[in-house]
Write a protein that holds these residues in place. Structure first.
Motif, mmCIF file in Angstrom:
data_model
loop_
_atom_site.group_PDB
_atom_site.id
_atom_site.type_symbol
_atom_site.label_atom_id
_atom_site.label_comp_id
_atom_site.label_asym_id
_atom_site.label_seq_id
_atom_site.Cartn_x
_atom_site.Cartn_y
_atom_site.Cartn_z
ATOM 1 N N VAL A 378 47.496 -118.016 -33.117
ATOM 2 C CA VAL A 378 48.641 -117.425 -33.811
ATOM 3 C C VAL A 378 48.248 -116.948 -35.198
ATOM 4 C CG1 VAL A 378 50.899 -117.956 -34.791
ATOM 5 C CG2 VAL A 378 50.332 -118.715 -32.491
ATOM 6 N N ALA A 379 47.410 -117.717 -35.898
ATOM 7 C CA ALA A 379 46.953 -117.290 -37.220
ATOM 8 C C ALA A 379 46.165 -115.992 -37.135
ATOM 9 C CB ALA A 379 46.094 -118.390 -37.849
ATOM 10 N N LEU A 380 45.379 -115.834 -36.080
ATOM 11 C CA LEU A 380 44.604 -114.612 -35.894
ATOM 12 C C LEU A 380 45.510 -113.426 -35.591
ATOM 13 C CD1 LEU A 380 41.646 -113.611 -35.804
ATOM 14 C CD2 LEU A 380 41.679 -114.063 -33.349
ATOM 15 N N LEU A 381 46.495 -113.626 -34.738
ATOM 16 C CA LEU A 381 47.398 -112.537 -34.369
ATOM 17 C C LEU A 381 48.326 -112.150 -35.520
ATOM 18 C CD1 LEU A 381 48.415 -113.624 -30.752
ATOM 19 C CD2 LEU A 381 46.988 -111.669 -31.369
ATOM 20 N N SER A 382 48.739 -113.123 -36.316
ATOM 21 C CA SER A 382 49.712 -112.864 -37.382
ATOM 22 C C SER A 382 49.144 -112.007 -38.501
ATOM 23 C CB SER A 382 50.221 -114.194 -37.951
ATOM 24 O OG SER A 382 50.879 -114.945 -36.946
ATOM 25 N N ARG A 383 47.849 -111.859 -38.570
ATOM 26 C CA ARG A 383 47.268 -111.004 -39.612
ATOM 27 C C ARG A 383 47.656 -109.540 -39.414
ATOM 28 N NH1 ARG A 383 41.061 -113.412 -39.429
ATOM 29 N NH2 ARG A 383 41.611 -115.579 -40.000
ATOM 30 N N ARG A 384 47.868 -109.157 -38.165
ATOM 31 C CA ARG A 384 48.164 -107.754 -37.888
ATOM 32 C C ARG A 384 49.511 -107.563 -37.201
ATOM 33 N NH1 ARG A 384 43.634 -104.901 -34.473
ATOM 34 N NH2 ARG A 384 42.455 -105.578 -36.329
ATOM 35 N N HIS A 385 49.971 -108.542 -36.449
ATOM 36 C CA HIS A 385 51.162 -108.378 -35.631
ATOM 37 C C HIS A 385 52.219 -109.418 -36.005
ATOM 38 C CE1 HIS A 385 48.707 -105.759 -33.118
ATOM 39 N NE2 HIS A 385 47.824 -106.754 -32.963
ATOM 40 N N LEU A 386 53.431 -109.172 -35.513
ATOM 41 C CA LEU A 386 54.513 -110.139 -35.606
ATOM 42 C C LEU A 386 54.553 -110.906 -34.285
ATOM 43 C CD1 LEU A 386 56.957 -111.343 -37.066
ATOM 44 C CD2 LEU A 386 58.339 -109.505 -36.087
ATOM 45 N N VAL A 387 54.450 -112.227 -34.340
ATOM 46 C CA VAL A 387 54.313 -113.059 -33.147
ATOM 47 C C VAL A 387 55.634 -113.771 -32.877
ATOM 48 C CG1 VAL A 387 53.041 -114.927 -32.049
ATOM 49 C CG2 VAL A 387 51.868 -113.378 -33.631
ATOM 50 N N LEU A 388 56.111 -113.634 -31.641
ATOM 51 C CA LEU A 388 57.290 -114.338 -31.159
ATOM 52 C C LEU A 388 56.857 -115.215 -29.994
ATOM 53 C CD1 LEU A 388 60.326 -114.937 -30.832
ATOM 54 C CD2 LEU A 388 60.504 -112.842 -29.480
ATOM 55 N N ILE A 389 56.984 -116.532 -30.148
ATOM 56 C CA ILE A 389 56.586 -117.480 -29.116
ATOM 57 C C ILE A 389 57.836 -117.909 -28.362
ATOM 58 C CG2 ILE A 389 55.480 -119.680 -28.616
ATOM 59 C CD1 ILE A 389 53.924 -119.379 -31.216
ATOM 60 N N ALA A 390 57.905 -117.575 -27.095
ATOM 61 C CA ALA A 390 59.020 -117.955 -26.234
ATOM 62 C C ALA A 390 58.588 -119.160 -25.418
ATOM 63 C CB ALA A 390 59.424 -116.791 -25.330
ATOM 64 N N ASN A 391 59.047 -120.329 -25.829
ATOM 65 C CA ASN A 391 58.641 -121.576 -25.199
ATOM 66 C C ASN A 391 59.699 -122.024 -24.197
ATOM 67 O OD1 ASN A 391 57.181 -124.017 -24.763
ATOM 68 N ND2 ASN A 391 58.603 -125.059 -26.141
ATOM 69 N N LEU A 392 59.250 -122.343 -23.004
ATOM 70 C CA LEU A 392 60.151 -122.808 -21.949
ATOM 71 C C LEU A 392 60.357 -124.313 -22.090
ATOM 72 C CD1 LEU A 392 58.600 -120.714 -19.092
ATOM 73 C CD2 LEU A 392 60.975 -120.588 -19.775
ATOM 74 N N ARG A 393 61.580 -124.705 -22.322
ATOM 75 C CA ARG A 393 61.928 -126.114 -22.491
ATOM 76 C C ARG A 393 62.434 -126.675 -21.167
ATOM 77 N NH1 ARG A 393 63.900 -129.215 -26.975
ATOM 78 N NH2 ARG A 393 65.277 -130.913 -26.338
ATOM 79 N N GLU A 394 61.897 -127.819 -20.756
ATOM 80 C CA GLU A 394 62.276 -128.424 -19.492
ATOM 81 C C GLU A 394 63.695 -128.988 -19.601
ATOM 82 O OE1 GLU A 394 59.701 -129.188 -21.243
ATOM 83 O OE2 GLU A 394 57.855 -128.916 -20.080
ATOM 84 N N PRO A 395 64.642 -128.552 -18.770
ATOM 85 C CA PRO A 395 66.013 -129.086 -18.831
ATOM 86 C C PRO A 395 66.095 -130.574 -18.522
ATOM 87 C CG PRO A 395 65.940 -127.031 -17.581
ATOM 88 C CD PRO A 395 64.530 -127.461 -17.789
ATOM 89 N N ILE A 396 65.122 -131.108 -17.780
ATOM 90 C CA ILE A 396 65.158 -132.514 -17.427
ATOM 91 C C ILE A 396 65.076 -133.394 -18.662
ATOM 92 C CG2 ILE A 396 62.662 -132.648 -17.113
ATOM 93 C CD1 ILE A 396 65.325 -134.423 -14.991
ATOM 94 N N LEU A 397 64.445 -132.896 -19.740
ATOM 95 C CA LEU A 397 64.349 -133.684 -20.963
ATOM 96 C C LEU A 397 65.728 -133.903 -21.577
ATOM 97 C CD1 LEU A 397 61.192 -131.973 -22.528
ATOM 98 C CD2 LEU A 397 61.297 -134.088 -21.185
ATOM 99 N N ASP A 398 66.525 -132.855 -21.635
ATOM 100 C CA ASP A 398 67.873 -132.997 -22.179
ATOM 101 C C ASP A 398 68.745 -133.864 -21.272
ATOM 102 O OD1 ASP A 398 67.196 -131.325 -24.326
ATOM 103 O OD2 ASP A 398 67.641 -129.538 -23.121
ATOM 104 N N GLU A 399 68.518 -133.780 -19.967
ATOM 105 C CA GLU A 399 69.290 -134.616 -19.059
ATOM 106 C C GLU A 399 68.970 -136.090 -19.252
ATOM 107 O OE1 GLU A 399 68.546 -133.233 -15.131
ATOM 108 O OE2 GLU A 399 69.336 -131.202 -15.500
ATOM 109 N N TRP A 400 67.707 -136.401 -19.481
ATOM 110 C CA TRP A 400 67.339 -137.795 -19.730
ATOM 111 C C TRP A 400 67.940 -138.311 -21.034
ATOM 112 C CZ3 TRP A 400 61.528 -137.016 -18.181
ATOM 113 C CH2 TRP A 400 61.412 -137.128 -16.784
ATOM 114 N N LEU A 401 67.961 -137.451 -22.049
ATOM 115 C CA LEU A 401 68.532 -137.885 -23.321
ATOM 116 C C LEU A 401 70.040 -138.089 -23.232
ATOM 117 C CD1 LEU A 401 66.577 -135.644 -25.881
ATOM 118 C CD2 LEU A 401 66.159 -138.042 -25.284
ATOM 119 N N ALA A 402 70.694 -137.377 -22.342
ATOM 120 C CA ALA A 402 72.150 -137.485 -22.220
ATOM 121 C C ALA A 402 72.582 -138.665 -21.362
ATOM 122 C CB ALA A 402 72.717 -136.191 -21.632
ATOM 123 N N GLN A 403 71.673 -139.274 -20.624
ATOM 124 C CA GLN A 403 72.051 -140.390 -19.764
ATOM 125 C C GLN A 403 72.302 -141.652 -20.586
ATOM 126 O OE1 GLN A 403 68.969 -140.853 -16.838
ATOM 127 N NE2 GLN A 403 69.481 -138.948 -15.754
#
Length: 463
Positions: A378-403
């Protein structure tokens, strides 16, 4: 299939149904369940001869009659010409959507034909319902057999010839025919959301999938026109020279900048194989990519794709609505592999291929162990470009926290999930400090989050 017509119309131009002539009309004969009781009865009658030898003549007569009927029935089935079967299916299908496949069976004979039909669909790539089916075709007529098919794996898949079991006139024999022609069908990502987006009006489009509504006029970076000042306009929009000439308030209208570049870095590594519902994380990422690509192309930007972490493909960024079709055809058969993602290599290739400043959209699934590799990339790419990281969050994590927590194992699980999310949040914070934008969204909410962030960047002039 009407919901997909708008997008498939362009895709079908690049898809042809591959047909290979059948090498020969091979068939095989086998007895039906109706023939076995007759043969069993004749055999039992032979066993009874040990008690009644005088029945030998009747037993031989019965055997001769059964043999004659069976031979005549088999001969009548062998000389019967094959039926004509035509498969009616679109050469491009959406992933995960039930489709109707039609088999048209034509009987050119002068007697009715009873048969059992089974279509050899790609079993590893699709689910099927309503097969096999038993039908009777009238002399000189035809019937249409319909069954449902749901593709579950993207790619190009082959349909083998249709298997038809023809019954003999007396029902003692069954002939196995392979009819029709094989065909190749492409399974594309399910872009139902894109089709809905296309069909809705401009006001409805912004509400689709949770896309937030924002004022568009007067907030961009490229000058569009002069107009009279309206209540609610910003004072920064007032053109004082034009106001002085006309002696009435004149405001400037701006529009979003065009002719920019959006380049997707698509992670094809092993983590994208995770699956929370009917689709894998990789399939959800493809759906989000295609939706954002469509929006960006409508905004006048160029869109390209580079895959890494498995099969490496490069689709050069190109502008125009016509770019969407070759883009989909270029990535529809990509599959996640068992390789780990190499972010550093992907960053080096991106800088070599894309020298003009662009919005780099990295579709991946972050882990805390990615800290060093991803941070340097990311540091290498950010020197020239704008970086957008789209991270996939596992829904099972939120389900475990809600139990609710009732025992020690649940408490330990809760603490483990919190620790895992804390480590991943630290990685995301470090990436934000390097100048990148990080989205942490569930697969279902990722498309809307990416479109919202892209429109926000366009209006803010950050590209």
């Amino acid at each position: 299939m009407q919901n997909y017509a708008l997008l498939y119309k362009s895709c079908l131009l690049n898809v042809t149904e591959s047909r290979v002539p059948d090498d020969s009309m091979r068939f095989s004969l086998s007895p039906t369940p109706l023939f076995l009781p007759w043969l069993t009865s004749w055999t039992l009658l032979g066993l009874a001869l040990s008690f009644r030898p005088e029945w030998l003549a009747y037993w031989l007569l019965a055997g001769g009659w059964l043999l004659a009927v069976a031979v005549r029935d088999a001969f009548a089935l062998c000389i019967r010409p094959p039926l004509q079967v035509e498969r009616q299916i679109l050469p491009a299908l959406p992933l995960g959507a039930w489709q109707t496949v039609r088999l048209r069976i034509t009987n050119a004979q002068q007697q009715p034909v009873t048969l059992t039909v089974f279509d050899h669909y790609p079993t590893a790539a699709a689910d099927c319902a309503d097969l096999p089916q038993r039908v009777t075709v009238k002399p000189g007529g035809w019937v249409e057999v319909c069954y449902r098919l749901r593709p579950v794996v993207r790619g190009a898949w082959a349909f083998a010839p249709v298997q038809a079991w023809l019954e003999s006139p007396c029902g003692l024999w069954r002939r196995d025919d392979r009819l029709g022609e094989p065909a190749i069908v492409r399974v594309y990502p399910d872009f139902a959301a894109i089709v809905q987006y296309i069909r809705l009006t401009s006001d409805q489009q912004e509400a689709l999938l949770g896309i937030r509504r924002r004022r568009r006029r007067g907030e961009g970076q490229t000058f569009l026109q002069l107009r009279e000042y309206r209540i609610g306009d910003s004072l920064r929009q007032i053109d004082w020279k034009a106001t002085a000439r006309t002696r009435k308030p004149i405001a400037r209208d701006y529009q979003d900048e065009r002719n920019q570049t959006v380049l997707f870095l698509l992670d094809c590594g092993r983590r994208m194989r995770a699956q929370d519902d009917a689709l894998s994380h990789f399939d959800h990422a493809l759906n989000a990519l295609i939706l954002l690509a469509y929006v960006a192309l409508r905004q006048g930007d160029a869109v390209g794709v580079q895959s890494f972490g498995g099969e490496r493909r490069w689709l050069m960024p190109r502008p125009g609505p016509g770019t969407l079709t070759p883009l989909i055809n270029g990535i529809y058969d990509l599959q996640p592999t068992l390789e780990p993602p190499d972010y550093a290599e992907a960053a080096q290739l991106t800088l070599t291929r894309q020298r003009k400043r662009a919005l780099i959209v990295l579709l991946t699934n972050l882990r805390d162990e990615d800290q060093d590799d991803l941070r340097s990339a990311v540091a290498l790419l950010s020197r020239r470009h704008l970086v957008l990281i789209a991270n996939l969050r596992e829904p099972i994590l939120d389900e475990w926290l809600a139990q609710p927590i009732h025992d020690l194992p649940q408490a330990q699980l809760y603490a483990t999930v919190c620790h895992y999310l804390l480590l991943r949040e630290r990685v995301q914070q470090e990436l934000r400090h390097l100048g990148s934008i990080v989205l942490d969204a569930s697969p279902q909410h990722l498309p809307a989050a990416m479109v919202n962030q892209y429109l926000e960047l366009k209006r803010g002039g950050r590209l």
